[in-house]
Design a protein around this motif. Structure first.
Motif, short mmCIF file in Angstrom:
data_model
loop_
_atom_site.label_atom_id
_atom_site.label_comp_id
_atom_site.label_asym_id
_atom_site.label_seq_id
_atom_site.Cartn_x
_atom_site.Cartn_y
_atom_site.Cartn_z
N THR A 313 22.78 51.88 4.50
CA THR A 313 23.34 52.29 3.22
C THR A 313 22.60 53.48 2.59
OG1 THR A 313 21.96 50.70 2.03
CG2 THR A 313 24.11 49.94 2.78
N ALA A 314 21.36 53.74 3.04
CA ALA A 314 20.58 54.87 2.53
C ALA A 314 19.50 55.19 3.54
CB ALA A 314 19.98 54.56 1.16
N VAL A 315 19.01 56.43 3.50
CA VAL A 315 18.02 56.89 4.47
C VAL A 315 16.89 57.61 3.75
CG1 VAL A 315 17.62 58.33 6.51
CG2 VAL A 315 19.81 57.14 6.25
N VAL A 316 15.66 57.32 4.17
CA VAL A 316 14.49 58.08 3.75
C VAL A 316 13.99 58.85 4.96
CG1 VAL A 316 12.09 57.97 2.99
CG2 VAL A 316 13.80 56.52 1.90
N LEU A 317 13.94 60.17 4.86
CA LEU A 317 13.38 61.00 5.91
C LEU A 317 11.90 61.21 5.63
CD1 LEU A 317 16.16 63.74 6.14
CD2 LEU A 317 15.99 61.62 7.46
N VAL A 489 25.61 50.48 -2.32
CA VAL A 489 25.37 49.06 -2.05
C VAL A 489 23.88 48.90 -1.79
CG1 VAL A 489 25.93 47.10 -0.59
CG2 VAL A 489 27.67 48.84 -1.04
N ARG A 490 23.23 48.02 -2.52
CA ARG A 490 21.78 47.89 -2.41
C ARG A 490 21.39 47.35 -1.04
NH1 ARG A 490 17.66 47.90 -5.97
NH2 ARG A 490 15.77 46.72 -5.43
N PRO A 491 20.45 48.00 -0.34
CA PRO A 491 20.01 47.50 0.97
C PRO A 491 19.30 46.16 0.84
CG PRO A 491 19.33 49.78 0.60
CD PRO A 491 19.81 49.25 -0.71
N GLU A 492 19.42 45.34 1.89
CA GLU A 492 18.76 44.03 1.92
C GLU A 492 17.40 44.09 2.60
OE1 GLU A 492 22.05 42.21 3.98
OE2 GLU A 492 22.43 40.92 2.26
N LYS A 493 17.18 45.10 3.44
CA LYS A 493 15.91 45.22 4.15
C LYS A 493 15.68 46.68 4.50
CE LYS A 493 15.72 44.05 8.48
NZ LYS A 493 15.81 43.40 9.80
N THR A 494 14.41 46.98 4.84
CA THR A 494 14.03 48.31 5.29
C THR A 494 13.70 48.25 6.76
OG1 THR A 494 13.15 48.90 3.11
CG2 THR A 494 12.36 50.18 4.98
#
Length: 542
Positions: A313-317, A489-494
């Protein structure tokens, strides 16, 4: 895959086991003080360790550990034995932030040092109390930055760098062409040292010392433990087991004693995830993977996979790169841009995200950096090292047959003609203009503001933020929080991602040159025929 009923049964059984496990753990005495020993430098992201590919220690893992310690109401304080520091000033700021979070959660924090450097001491100043060994020395001697210039040495062996560059501060070419430091190069480097010195003075002043006195003390060492105590630089002198009261248990014992959280996983297949994708190393075309390099093809595959994955749902580079090939940087930027069109992307700039490393981050939705991150360096360098003089010394003769006036332009055995120099200059102008346009579009800056922040100048993160080159200052956890906030949508895990080059042949692996072996010289030969967005290496000592 298991259906929902089987997944429900597995969830019930797992939590029944966890209930029994926690019941037994509650019979043990819960520790009040925990000892955390940092003996080895920690990489930013966890590495997979064979044979079972378990996750190795990292700053990311330490962050999770400190978060759990902060949440444990039974823990009163943490003793940190700080022996080794990896990375540079940005990593030191990350560690300071972790200590500050423990304190903000109401925990007492004591840092014990043996023979601390300036960076060790900078981290320790975030604690309630600093202690050090009696036999150690507090090595506060100020800051220094070292740059090696190869111009004179290359000339002695008949090598002549013929480099064009755009940006008055683009110092990579200078390290190969000059034997001294230009005024612009000195100005940029002095500004970086000044800002780091300001950070150090502020950290020491927070220990209730006047700023003027703090500045003097930071350059007056090294100090013995007794002298450091007398000057108020530390709060106690003694060995690690002598500076705390009460029972202090190793963090491993605390992990064994604390109740484990309930097992949670959804009854449906798939799980919403925040992906942390490392983009590390010098940027090259193709697969990369030789030494610490980032191949554009491998990076594009990883970014495209994240784009297609509906569970992400989202990405951190996580960017840590001095840059490299201009075309390769642009290809990765395009892949980042496509990813950001599909879901939020936050680029976190770690120790260095400059030149091509900053270029690829411009495709992200937002950019976060540490105050001490080296970033910017918006400029271009291109050219070659002519070995015509070396050929002459050795009695070698090169005969070139060509069709077209510039067909042999990139051959190292001959210098550029005037016509070829004009062609190279036009190409460099076009690449530089494109880089500045990327800054204008990605950062929503006026062209004048982008040009003022460009010129090849490297900025420390705090200055880059002031000029609109980054959105927020903070660590990778701040970048994660921003990505979660931006996600629909809020992520459930990283989860940890990776850029995996395709398997190279044994011959390719045997002849691969380790980047940085000879500093800028190795960089130039590794990027032969390329147009480079690359930051010249320099070392800050402290």
């Amino acid at each position: 895959m298991l259906g929902a009923p089987f997944r429900l049964l597995a969830l019930v059984l797992a939590n029944l086991f966890r209930l029994l496990q926690n019941g037994l753990r509650r019979l043990r005495r819960r520790p009040r003080w925990v000892r955390l020993v940092l003996r080895q430098p920690l990489p930013a992201r966890p590495m997979r360790i064979p044979p079972f590919r378990r996750r190795g220690p990292s700053l990311a893992g330490l962050s999770d550990l400190c978060r759990d310690l902060a949440a444990d109401a039974h823990v009163e304080g943490v003793v940190v034995e700080l022996h080794a520091l990896g990375g540079g000033w940005a990593h030191a700021q990350t560690l300071r932030g972790l200590l500050a979070r423990l304190r903000s959660a109401g925990k007492r924090v004591i840092v014990h040092l043996s023979s601390p450097s300036t960076r060790h001491y900078y981290v320790a100043c975030a604690a309630d109390k600093i202690a050090m060994d009696e036999s150690g020395f507090l090595d506060l001697r100020g800051l220094a930055a070292e740059v090696t210039f190869f111009g004179g040495a290359l000339g002695k062996v008949g090598l002549e760098p013929e480099l064009g560059y755009r940006g008055a501060y683009k110092s990579f070419a200078e390290t190969l062409m000059r034997s001294d430091m230009s005024a612009a190069h000195r100005e940029a480097l002095d500004a970086v040292l000044d800002r780091i010195e300001e950070e150090l003075v502020a950290a020491l002043a927070a220990r209730n010392l006047p700023r003027e006195r703090a500045a003097l003390l930071l350059a007056g060492g090294p100090y013995t433990g007794a002298r450091a105590l007398e000057l108020g630089l530390v709060d106690a002198v003694g060995y690690a087991d002598e500076v705390t009261q009460g029972n202090v248990v190793p963090v491993e014992a605390w992990l064994r004693a604390r109740p484990r959280p309930w097992v949670r996983f959804p009854l449906h297949r798939g799980r919403r995830r925040l992906l942390v994708l490392p983009l590390h190393g010098n940027i090259v075309g193709g697969e990369g993977g030789a030494g610490r390099t980032l191949g554009s093809d491998a990076a594009e595959r990883a970014l495209e996979a994240a784009t297609r994955d509906g569970g992400v749902t989202a990405v951190v580079l996580h960017v840590d790169s001095r840059g490299g090939s201009a075309p390769a940087s642009d290809k990765i930027w395009h892949a980042v841009k496509r990813l950001a069109a599909a879901k939020p992307v936050v680029a976190y700039l770690d120790e260095v995200a400059a030149s091509g490393g900053y270029y690829l981050a411009l495709g992200a939705t937002k950019i976060v950096a540490q105050p001490a991150t080296l970033t910017g360096s918006i400029g271009v360098v291109a050219g070659k090292v002519s070995i015509a003089g070396l050929y002459e010394k050795l009695g070698l003769v090169s005969v070139v047959l060509q069709r077209g006036p510039a067909a042999a332009m990139d051959l190292a055995t001959r210098p550029y003609s005037d016509d070829e120099k004009g062609r190279l200059a036009a190409e460099i102008d076009a690449i530089y203009a494109q880089f500045v346009r990327r800054v204008v579009d990605g950062r929503k800056l006026a062209p004048e503001a982008a040009e003022a922040a460009a010129q090849g100048r490297v900025w420390i993160g705090a200055d880059a933020h002031a000029r609109g080159l980054v959105d927020e200052l903070g660590d990778v956890d701040a970048a994660r929080a921003l990505a979660e906030k931006l996600a629909r949508v809020r992520p459930e895990k990283t989860v940890e991602g990776a850029v995996q080059p395709r398997r190279r042949s044994l011959l390719t692996r045997m002849v691969a040159v380790e980047p940085g072996l000879l500093g800028p010289v190795a960089d130039l030969f590794a990027l032969a025929g390329e147009r480079a967005l690359l930051l010249a290496p320099w070392i800050s000592v402290g």
